[in-house]
Enzyme design. Structure first.
Site, PDB file in Angstrom:
ATOM      1  N   ASP A  42       9.913 -29.899  26.542  1.00  0.00           N
ATOM      2  CA  ASP A  42       9.893 -31.315  26.160  1.00  0.00           C
ATOM      3  C   ASP A  42      10.274 -32.153  27.370  1.00  0.00           C
ATOM      4  O   ASP A  42      11.037 -31.696  28.233  1.00  0.00           O
ATOM      5  CB  ASP A  42      10.975 -31.643  25.116  1.00  0.00           C
ATOM      6  CG  ASP A  42      10.911 -30.760  23.909  1.00  0.00           C
ATOM      7  OD1 ASP A  42       9.836 -30.231  23.626  1.00  0.00           O
ATOM      8  OD2 ASP A  42      11.972 -30.628  23.260  1.00  0.00           O
TER       9      ASP A  42
HETATM   10  N1  URA Z   1      13.181 -25.946  22.259  1.00  0.00           N
HETATM   11  C1  URA Z   1      13.190 -27.294  22.242  1.00  0.00           C
HETATM   12  O1  URA Z   1      13.685 -27.901  21.313  1.00  0.00           O
HETATM   13  N2  URA Z   1      12.647 -27.947  23.301  1.00  0.00           N
HETATM   14  C2  URA Z   1      12.100 -27.337  24.348  1.00  0.00           C
HETATM   15  O2  URA Z   1      11.628 -27.983  25.283  1.00  0.00           O
HETATM   16  C3  URA Z   1      12.101 -25.936  24.344  1.00  0.00           C
HETATM   17  C4  URA Z   1      12.646 -25.258  23.287  1.00  0.00           C
END
Ligand code: URA
Length: 242
Positions: A102
């Site tokens: 993310d």
């Molecule tokens: N879990 C999440 O919530 N975000 C990420 O970027 C990777 C794993």
């Protein structure tokens, strides 16, 4: 493969442009000899304007992604590609991120132009372990480790429970979580399922790879041993699961 084509595939320009690089004597060998298109030389010895080439086809890059950067070639900037040579998104095959983090997540991100390896690491059948360190809005309750390890935790809106995951408390509001699948916003949603919320999230390890001392925004190329260990882990992890 001709030098002009090798350079074009690495994003140094169109075929015409890379032929021009050669014609204007900007492409040399490591010892400074001007190269011609037909010369049979490997990636390692070629220089453009005296600089070694970008990583060879088939390379795997380990990037320490900062918060705020997006894993895409075409989203709103800043993009992870802004941290890498401008030629990377122009390569053929493209240097693609191995899955995504993310925008709000930092840490270990791999990129490769090896499509088969990328698929091996990211397909739903891939169960390569990935470790994240989360800081939390509320103190840990104490039962998160058991719930995460149960293999019965259902995320909101999903029908299949999560595979067992491991939690290691690191402080009152901090924990390391190791998961072996890659569902959407998985770690944030796991803590949401516990009534908590993630404030910061950083991926610290993937298979045997760790961020080590690599500073945020910096990247390095995996060496041959690291790459083959990664491939072996991915193959083993795939075999072990249904
Ligand atoms: N879990 C999440 O919530 N975000 C990420 O970027 C990777 C794993």
């Amino acid at each position: 493969m001709s030098i002009a084509r090798q350079l074009a595939n690495l994003g140094y320009g169109t075929r015409r442009e890379t032929e021009r690089l050669l014609a204007t004597r900007r492409v040399t060998s490591a010892d400074g000899a001007v190269l011609r298109d037909g010369d049979r030389v490997g990636h390692d010895v070629i220089r453009v304007d005296g600089a070694p080439l970008d990583p060879a086809p088939g390379s795997v890059i380990l990037l320490h992604k900062p918060v705020g950067y997006v894993c895409s070639t075409s989203d709103r900037p800043p993009l992870v590609y802004d941290l890498l040579p401008p030629r990377f998104p122009l390569r053929d095959p493209v240097m693609a991120t191995v899955g995504r983090l993310d925008a709000d997540t930092s840490g270990l991100l791999l990129l490769t132009d090896d499509g088969a390896l990328n698929h091996l690491l990211t397909s739903p059948k891939s169960h390569v372990p990935k470790t994240y360190v989360a800081t939390l809005g509320d103190p840990l309750r104490g039962d998160e480790g058991e719930r995460f390890a149960s293999g019965a935790l259902l995320l909101h809106g999903e029908k299949t429970p999560l595979l067992p995951a491991q939690l290691q408390p690191l402080g009152e509001r901090e924990a390391a979580v190791t998961i072996s699948e890659g569902r959407y916003h998985q770690v944030r949603r796991m803590f949401a399922a516990m009534g908590n919320h993630v404030i910061t999230l950083r991926r610290t390890a993937l298979a045997a790879l760790e961020l080590g001392s690599l500073a945020e925004g910096q990247w390095r190329v995996l060496d041959a041993n690291e790459t083959s260990a990664l491939v072996n882990t991915a193959r083993d992890a795939k075999r072990k699961r249904p």
